[in-house]
Design a protein around this motif. Structure first.
Motif, mmCIF file in Angstrom:
data_model
loop_
_atom_site.group_PDB
_atom_site.id
_atom_site.type_symbol
_atom_site.label_atom_id
_atom_site.label_comp_id
_atom_site.label_asym_id
_atom_site.label_seq_id
_atom_site.Cartn_x
_atom_site.Cartn_y
_atom_site.Cartn_z
ATOM 1 N N GLU A 454 0.369 -5.037 -1.441
ATOM 2 C CA GLU A 454 -0.719 -4.482 -0.366
ATOM 3 C C GLU A 454 -1.251 -3.272 -0.345
ATOM 4 N N GLY A 455 -1.306 -2.517 -1.205
ATOM 5 C CA GLY A 455 -1.663 -1.468 -1.482
ATOM 6 C C GLY A 455 -0.631 0.078 -1.075
ATOM 7 N N THR A 456 0.687 -0.318 -0.942
ATOM 8 C CA THR A 456 1.875 0.779 -1.026
ATOM 9 C C THR A 456 2.863 1.532 -1.797
ATOM 10 N N VAL A 457 2.415 2.294 -2.177
ATOM 11 C CA VAL A 457 3.098 2.987 -3.114
ATOM 12 C C VAL A 457 4.520 3.468 -2.645
ATOM 13 N N VAL A 458 4.949 2.296 -3.507
ATOM 14 C CA VAL A 458 6.899 2.012 -3.036
ATOM 15 C C VAL A 458 7.837 2.136 -4.768
ATOM 16 N N ASN A 459 6.997 2.575 -6.071
ATOM 17 C CA ASN A 459 7.962 2.473 -7.178
ATOM 18 C C ASN A 459 8.707 3.886 -7.212
ATOM 19 N N ASN A 460 7.333 5.667 -6.440
ATOM 20 C CA ASN A 460 7.850 7.003 -7.267
ATOM 21 C C ASN A 460 8.285 7.363 -6.691
ATOM 22 N N TRP A 461 8.774 8.470 -6.751
ATOM 23 C CA TRP A 461 9.894 9.830 -6.313
ATOM 24 C C TRP A 461 8.898 10.741 -5.880
ATOM 25 N N PRO A 462 8.704 10.956 -4.414
ATOM 26 C CA PRO A 462 7.541 12.010 -3.921
ATOM 27 C C PRO A 462 8.256 13.184 -4.035
ATOM 28 N N GLY A 463 8.784 13.920 -4.588
ATOM 29 C CA GLY A 463 9.512 15.036 -4.305
ATOM 30 C C GLY A 463 9.997 15.257 -6.740
ATOM 31 N N PHE A 464 10.703 16.199 -6.124
ATOM 32 C CA PHE A 464 11.046 17.004 -7.497
ATOM 33 C C PHE A 464 12.636 16.030 -7.816
#
Length: 494
Positions: A454-464
């Motif tokens: 669906e084009g949603t980013v679900v893999n990455n951690w958006p932080g340190f």
């Protein structure tokens, strides 16, 4: 099936081996690792293509509790990483725990018994706790190009490299320009009579500061107390600083973009070729690649970069939309993996028979990327929202392993049969991830393997990564519902 195991781990890569080691060190001895292949190693077992190597420095791409001071290079090659994993499995007596050739086809939670029932290609078994260490890059995806079955030559995916295929003096086509392709192309450019590289979108490639470690450097690392730890800390700090550009201030990526342009200008003299190698999306939106010889290989005689879309595979090669026929003897599919499917293709049923695929129909969700509501005693390593664009995934895995171990210890200490993360806790975490993701470079207007269908980013951690370690330092009892054990069902120590 009569005697359930305390913990069953699915997969024997870094996550599975590390989890087993830590469980044994905690006194939990009844551990089984299910591995579908005939050897351990995960992605480092599967990816044996020419030039396969890590893009994270060796001192950081290793377990913190098992430092290796004699890496041959700054960026380890595939075989050396696989040997390291095998050595860890031997040293910590994990090898006897592995059942090879046992692919899990179905996992069903038996709510009455408080157990997971697992069906595998090697038989059935039951477990009190299941840890999935399948990873994100384990299911190769060949492209959906018409006519693939008509090709009369040899073809294969990079993760299923055909070492019997003859490349010397042959016409070779490489489809894709991702992380695998940029390692393969320089290796075979001088061997093939003609190499055609098909590029859908140009990647950002920066120089790879790789070299062999000198004997005196390895000697110092192995003898001077604290020197290896200092090297690891320095690399970690350097790489962690890059997170600012990925997650908070995308304009900082301009500094790295300058490094890209300098590298491209030094390696590619042809202005027309150079123009086709400039990406049309912000740097960091897709995975940034490192190579010291990819661009130079594209400029070699007999190497052609094709940017016209492939229309179909023909018996003799590939035809592009402009009508050209590109003849080939070998086709290499460097087309990536089903990274956002996580536990697929196994069927997973939780409490009340709920189906995990149905639960995740609009995107994978797991609290801290580890626990899934409605699926008690199931823990994911390298699950949704835990991939990185800037640092070592081993650091993230060790954070997750510590969290899972904390859950298992709590179950044992309090006589709990199962624990299940609350749905509101999981939903709050998912909302936070999606909100924070909007300010990252990964949502700046490109399609990547970080996204689901669906084009949603679900893999990455958006932080340190240090923030993730703090968030997973110990499980919060308030986040779970639990059921106490009835009879001798608590985890055992042997």
């Amino acid at each position: 099936m009569r005697t359930p195991h305390d913990v069953v781990i699915i997969g024997s890569g870094f996550g599975g081996i590390g989890m087993a080691i830590r469980l044994r060190q905690a006194g939990i001895r009844d551990v089984v690792i299910l591995e579908k292949a005939a050897d351990l190693g995960g992605t480092w077992r599967d990816n044996t293509y020419p030039g396969a190597a890590c893009d994270v420095p060796s001192h950081l791409y290793s377990f913190s509790f098992e430092p290796k001071t004699d890496w041959t290079r700054r960026f380890s090659p595939q075989r050396e990483i696989l040997d390291y994993l095998r050595a860890c499995a031997r040293k910590y007596e994990v090898l006897p725990l592995i059942r090879f050739g046992a692919e899990v086809t179905e996992a069903r939670f038996d709510e009455d018994a408080g157990l997971w029932r697992l069906a595998t290609t090697g038989g059935e078994l039951a477990a009190r706790v299941v840890v999935s260490a399948c990873g994100q890059l384990n299911r190769p995806v060949p492209p959906s190009i018409p006519g693939r079955g008509t090709f009369t030559g040899t073809s294969f995916h990079t993760a299923r490299w055909d070492h019997g295929a003859e490349l010397d003096g042959r016409r070779v086509a490489v489809i894709g320009t991702g992380a695998s392709a940029i390692q393969i192309v320089p290796e075979i450019a001088g061997r093939a009579s003609r190499l055609t590289v098909f590029q859908r979108s140009a990647p950002y490639v920066i120089d790879k500061p790789d070299r062999e470690y000198r004997p005196w450097e390895k000697a110092l690392l192995g003898t001077v107390p604290g020197l290896h730890a200092l090297s690891r800390a320095r690399i970690y700090a350097l790489y962690e600083s890059r997170a600012l550009g990925f997650i908070k201030y995308p304009r900082l990526m301009d500094l790295m973009a300058r490094r890209f342009r300098d590298h491209l200008g030094e390696q590619v003299a042809d202005p027309a070729l150079r123009e086709t190698l400039v990406p049309g999306y912000p740097m960091g939106c897709k995975r940034i690649l490192i190579s010291g010889d990819y661009y130079a290989a594209l400029g070699r005689p007999g190497v052609e970069l094709v940017t016209d879309p492939i229309e179909r595979v023909t018996p003799a090669g590939l035809r592009t939309r402009d009508g050209r026929e590109h003849r080939a003897d070998v086709i290499v599919y460097a087309t990536g993996f089903a990274a956002s499917d996580f536990l697929a293709p196994m069927k997973v049923a939780g409490r009340g028979g709920r189906d995990l695929n149905e639960e995740w129909r609009d995107g994978a969700r797991a609290h801290l990327g580890i626990t899934v509501s409605g699926f008690p005693n199931l823990f994911l390593l390298y699950g949704p929202y835990t991939n990185l664009g800037h640092n070592s995934i081993i650091y993230m895995l060790e954070s997750q392993i510590r969290y899972v171990l904390g859950c298992v210890r709590a179950m044992r200490a309090h006589g709990l049969e199962w624990i299940d993360v609350r749905p509101d806790v999981q939903d709050a975490f998912t909302r936070e991830m999606r909100t924070r993701m909007r300010s990252t470079v990964w949502e700046s207007g490109c399609a990547s393997w970080y996204q689901n269908a669906e084009g949603t980013v679900v893999n990455n951690w958006p932080g340190f990564t240090f923030a993730y370690r703090r968030a997973t330092r110990r499980p919060d009892p308030r986040h779970f519902v639990a059921r106490r054990a009835r009879g001798p069902r608590a985890l055992t120590v042997r």
